[in-house]
Design a protein around this motif. Structure first.
Motif, PDB file in Angstrom:
ATOM      1  N   TYR A 153       0.491   9.284 -10.247  1.00 43.22           N
ATOM      2  CA  TYR A 153      -0.270   9.371  -8.969  1.00 43.22           C
ATOM      3  C   TYR A 153      -1.121  10.414  -8.804  1.00 43.22           C
ATOM      4  O   TYR A 153      -2.377  10.637  -8.211  1.00 43.22           O
ATOM      5  CB  TYR A 153       0.790   9.730  -7.905  1.00 43.22           C
ATOM      6  CG  TYR A 153       0.250   9.783  -6.379  1.00 43.22           C
ATOM      7  CD1 TYR A 153      -0.275   8.532  -5.844  1.00 43.22           C
ATOM      8  CD2 TYR A 153       0.142  11.089  -5.979  1.00 43.22           C
ATOM      9  CE1 TYR A 153      -0.738   8.802  -4.620  1.00 43.22           C
ATOM     10  CE2 TYR A 153      -0.359  11.060  -4.548  1.00 43.22           C
ATOM     11  CZ  TYR A 153      -0.911   9.888  -3.811  1.00 43.22           C
ATOM     12  OH  TYR A 153      -1.381  10.259  -2.814  1.00 43.22           O
ATOM     13  N   THR A 210       0.563  11.047   4.475  1.00 39.67           N
ATOM     14  CA  THR A 210      -0.613  10.250   4.302  1.00 39.67           C
ATOM     15  C   THR A 210      -1.171  10.094   2.873  1.00 39.67           C
ATOM     16  O   THR A 210      -1.547  11.037   2.205  1.00 39.67           O
ATOM     17  CB  THR A 210      -1.860  10.665   5.432  1.00 39.67           C
ATOM     18  OG1 THR A 210      -0.905  10.836   6.753  1.00 39.67           O
ATOM     19  CG2 THR A 210      -2.864   9.747   5.421  1.00 39.67           C
ATOM     20  N   VAL A 211      -1.619   8.876   2.583  1.00 47.80           N
ATOM     21  CA  VAL A 211      -2.191   8.708   1.337  1.00 47.80           C
ATOM     22  C   VAL A 211      -3.895   8.712   1.531  1.00 47.80           C
ATOM     23  O   VAL A 211      -4.256   7.752   2.172  1.00 47.80           O
ATOM     24  CB  VAL A 211      -1.790   7.256   0.665  1.00 47.80           C
ATOM     25  CG1 VAL A 211      -2.791   7.145  -0.487  1.00 47.80           C
ATOM     26  CG2 VAL A 211      -0.436   7.222   0.327  1.00 47.80           C
ATOM     27  N   SER A 268      -7.595   8.254   1.516  1.00 44.17           N
ATOM     28  CA  SER A 268      -8.435   7.098   0.944  1.00 44.17           C
ATOM     29  C   SER A 268      -9.954   7.402   1.185  1.00 44.17           C
ATOM     30  O   SER A 268     -10.808   6.710   0.559  1.00 44.17           O
ATOM     31  CB  SER A 268      -8.282   5.617   1.732  1.00 44.17           C
ATOM     32  OG  SER A 268      -8.377   6.004   3.076  1.00 44.17           O
ATOM     33  N   GLU A 285     -11.786  13.138  -0.065  1.00 44.24           N
ATOM     34  CA  GLU A 285     -10.300  13.553  -0.104  1.00 44.24           C
ATOM     35  C   GLU A 285      -9.863  13.204  -1.467  1.00 44.24           C
ATOM     36  O   GLU A 285      -8.697  13.721  -1.819  1.00 44.24           O
ATOM     37  CB  GLU A 285      -9.592  12.830   0.862  1.00 44.24           C
ATOM     38  CG  GLU A 285      -9.729  13.027   2.408  1.00 44.24           C
ATOM     39  CD  GLU A 285      -8.823  12.131   3.159  1.00 44.24           C
ATOM     40  OE1 GLU A 285      -8.717  12.476   4.548  1.00 44.24           O
ATOM     41  OE2 GLU A 285      -8.702  10.970   2.802  1.00 44.24           O
ATOM     42  N   ILE A 286     -10.660  12.895  -2.444  1.00 43.85           N
ATOM     43  CA  ILE A 286     -10.337  12.292  -3.667  1.00 43.85           C
ATOM     44  C   ILE A 286     -11.109  12.759  -4.820  1.00 43.85           C
ATOM     45  O   ILE A 286     -10.660  13.073  -6.112  1.00 43.85           O
ATOM     46  CB  ILE A 286     -10.224  10.704  -3.744  1.00 43.85           C
ATOM     47  CG1 ILE A 286      -9.357  10.101  -2.573  1.00 43.85           C
ATOM     48  CG2 ILE A 286      -9.969  10.307  -5.210  1.00 43.85           C
ATOM     49  CD1 ILE A 286      -9.484   8.793  -2.552  1.00 43.85           C
ATOM     50  N   SER A 304       2.258  12.784  -0.407  1.00 43.37           N
ATOM     51  CA  SER A 304       0.936  12.153  -0.937  1.00 43.37           C
ATOM     52  C   SER A 304      -0.316  12.927  -1.093  1.00 43.37           C
ATOM     53  O   SER A 304      -1.151  12.709  -1.346  1.00 43.37           O
ATOM     54  CB  SER A 304       0.973  10.494  -0.452  1.00 43.37           C
ATOM     55  OG  SER A 304       2.071   9.875  -0.576  1.00 43.37           O
ATOM     56  N   SER A 305      -0.278  13.759   0.177  1.00 45.96           N
ATOM     57  CA  SER A 305      -1.390  14.574   0.180  1.00 45.96           C
ATOM     58  C   SER A 305      -1.132  15.950   0.554  1.00 45.96           C
ATOM     59  O   SER A 305       0.098  16.399   1.145  1.00 45.96           O
ATOM     60  CB  SER A 305      -2.225  13.839   1.315  1.00 45.96           C
ATOM     61  OG  SER A 305      -1.802  13.836   2.358  1.00 45.96           O
ATOM     62  N   HIS A 322      -6.233  14.415  -1.766  1.00 43.14           N
ATOM     63  CA  HIS A 322      -5.200  13.973  -2.643  1.00 43.14           C
ATOM     64  C   HIS A 322      -4.710  14.829  -3.699  1.00 43.14           C
ATOM     65  O   HIS A 322      -5.268  15.420  -4.115  1.00 43.14           O
ATOM     66  CB  HIS A 322      -5.943  12.733  -3.213  1.00 43.14           C
ATOM     67  CG  HIS A 322      -5.174  11.599  -3.903  1.00 43.14           C
ATOM     68  ND1 HIS A 322      -4.723  11.628  -5.060  1.00 43.14           N
ATOM     69  CD2 HIS A 322      -4.791  10.183  -3.360  1.00 43.14           C
ATOM     70  CE1 HIS A 322      -3.953  10.471  -5.718  1.00 43.14           C
ATOM     71  NE2 HIS A 322      -4.059   9.931  -4.420  1.00 43.14           N
TER      72      HIS A 322
END
Length: 193
Positions: A6, A54-55, A57, A61-62, A93-94, A108
């Motif tokens: 992940y 929250t994942v 997207s 954020e990535i 997740s964040s 992320h």
């Protein structure tokens, strides 16, 4: 999914571990010329942080964007100390960071790795760029040899030294050493003789 899967950025993402293992000195020069490097904020710029389920997207954020202001590694250390446990035990997740008094960002876990990778290599990129600038300015190498030098990978071990895995970029740290310049000139004079 494991924490390692992940939190590991895609291998083709700028500033991933694979990115630094595959870029050439020409690529380093391009990063500076195209102004795509982020700016590392001073220590203690992150004033608050909390983990979230929250994942992320959104691309921001990535991945690390060109010219983006990113936290220094020191500010991220406390987060990394609990990240894996929070991922498994609480499903986090964040991370949300407050930078300064007003800016709040969500990252992320893989973006955190990209930021750490850049922090770890920021100095190395700078000395590699200084090395290229010095080689250009001093006319120590012909244009063909400069072009050949630029084809070398940024982090590859120095050629001809079998007892060390010293990366190529470390040559830039010798630039301010006067004896090195004298030895290079002496070696070149001896070679020409």
């Amino acid at each position: 999914m494991s924490y390692a899967e992940y939190s590991t950025p895609h291998h083709q993402t700028r500033f991933s571990a694979e990115f630094f293992n595959t870029i050439t000195l020409a690529d380093v020069e391009g990063l500076f010329q195209n102004d795509v490097l982020p700016h590392v904020l001073p220590r203690d710029s992150v004033t608050k942080w909390n983990l979230d389920r929250t994942v992320p997207s959104a691309i921001a954020e990535i991945v690390v964007a060109a010219g983006e202001e990113i936290p220094c590694y020191h500010d991220l250390r406390p987060i990394f100390e609990i990240l894996e446990k929070a991922f498994y035990d609480e499903g986090m997740s964040s991370v949300c960071l407050q930078i300064g008094k007003q800016q709040i960002v969500r990252y992320h876990f893989s973006k955190l790795r990209l930021i750490v990778n850049y922090n770890n290599h920021e100095y190395n990129l700078l000395v590699a760029k200084r090395l290229l600038d010095r080689v250009h300015d001093s006319n120590l190498l012909s244009p063909n040899l400069i072009a050949e030098l630029k084809l070398n990978r940024f982090a590859e071990p120095l050629a001809g030294f079998k007892v060390t895995e010293t990366p190529l970029y470390t040559l830039g740290s010798l630039l301010d050493e006067r004896w090195v310049l004298e030895d290079v000139l002496n070696a070149r004079a001896e070679f020409l003789y």
